[in-house]
Design a protein around this motif. Sequence first.
Motif, short mmCIF file in Angstrom:
data_model
loop_
_atom_site.label_atom_id
_atom_site.label_comp_id
_atom_site.label_asym_id
_atom_site.label_seq_id
_atom_site.Cartn_x
_atom_site.Cartn_y
_atom_site.Cartn_z
N VAL A 1 -6.94 -5.14 53.89
CA VAL A 1 -7.92 -6.16 53.51
C VAL A 1 -7.29 -7.29 52.71
N ASP A 2 -6.14 -7.02 52.09
CA ASP A 2 -5.41 -8.08 51.40
C ASP A 2 -3.98 -7.63 51.18
N HIS A 3 -3.10 -8.59 51.00
CA HIS A 3 -1.70 -8.27 50.71
C HIS A 3 -1.07 -9.49 50.05
N HIS A 4 -0.12 -9.24 49.18
CA HIS A 4 0.57 -10.36 48.54
C HIS A 4 1.92 -9.90 48.02
N ASP B 1 2.05 -12.97 41.92
CA ASP B 1 1.86 -13.63 43.22
C ASP B 1 3.17 -13.86 43.96
N LYS C 1 -6.13 -12.40 62.76
CA LYS C 1 -5.92 -12.18 61.34
C LYS C 1 -5.59 -10.70 61.15
N ASN D 1 -6.60 -8.57 59.06
CA ASN D 1 -7.74 -7.69 58.82
C ASN D 1 -8.70 -7.59 60.00
N VAL E 1 -13.85 -8.71 52.54
CA VAL E 1 -12.60 -9.32 52.07
C VAL E 1 -12.89 -10.51 51.17
N GLU E 2 -13.85 -11.34 51.56
CA GLU E 2 -14.19 -12.51 50.75
C GLU E 2 -14.69 -12.11 49.37
N LYS F 1 -11.28 -10.23 47.52
CA LYS F 1 -10.01 -10.93 47.28
C LYS F 1 -9.88 -11.49 45.86
N LEU G 1 -8.81 -8.52 43.84
CA LEU G 1 -7.48 -8.00 44.17
C LEU G 1 -6.38 -8.96 43.73
N ARG G 2 -6.67 -10.25 43.71
CA ARG G 2 -5.65 -11.24 43.34
C ARG G 2 -5.64 -11.56 41.84
#
Length: 262
Positions: free
Chosen positions: A78-81, A104, A177, A179, A221-222, A225, A228-229
């Motif tokens: 669902v997210d990655h960084h 980040d 995408k 996800n 995800v919206e 995020k 998560l960030r």
Amino acid sequence: MQKQNLVVAEAPKFELAVLDGANQENLEELIRENFGDVEITSIFDRVKFPTGGALNFELPVEDPENPVLMPEIVGVIVDHHRVNAYWPGEFTGEGNPPQCYAHDGVHGEGNPGGLCAVCPLNRPGSKGEKRKACKNMWRLFILTSGEAFPMMLTLPPTSVGAFYKFLKAFTFKNRLKLNQAVIKVGLRRVKNANNVPYAEATFSVVEKLPDETYARIKAYVEAMKPILRRPPAVRAGEMAGTVDIPAEEVAQGDQAFEELPF
């Protein structure tokens, strides 16, 4: 030019159990209310990457002496960084916080701090031969079947290249995408230049999500995020536990990523 089909890997059918749209809109507010100023990454289960060539991920349980071992993780990323961290001297894996940390992968906090792209500690050769003094990692948040919250897996330097190559191929071949598909994260045993075995992550597509399921994932995800960030609430030098990476992997794999664009 005909679009290439997804190459899929066998795995159980993915079942989505995320919150409905109305609850997703208030998810960040709900987490802030219930958890307060608790370090945000601490509320997600952390998957431990194996050391010494072992081929099982470790999932956290109440009894740390008997962790749940899994050869693979299947779910939606669902997210990655990116994440960068610098320890002066040799990293021992004893829970010492990094001296400089970039949540980040771009802006370092601590000493020396600043932009990672121009930092001399983030250049190949800054720690002898092709190794970097700064450790480049990649954090994945994976929503597995039937779960409402993702688990967190931090890829060590030895697996960053594998993920980057998969992400590049997935993006340009499938025009999706990340996800929008269920991904299987596995492990394979490889050896470094000194013939010492270690585990490297592998990635394969299980299935493309149906449009209806992806619509719910997209809303999820919206909502997630921003959570998560969120950067750590503590300063570099006080970050014990915020970076989950085995010392053995740090010491062996830096030279593999000199061609990555960061």
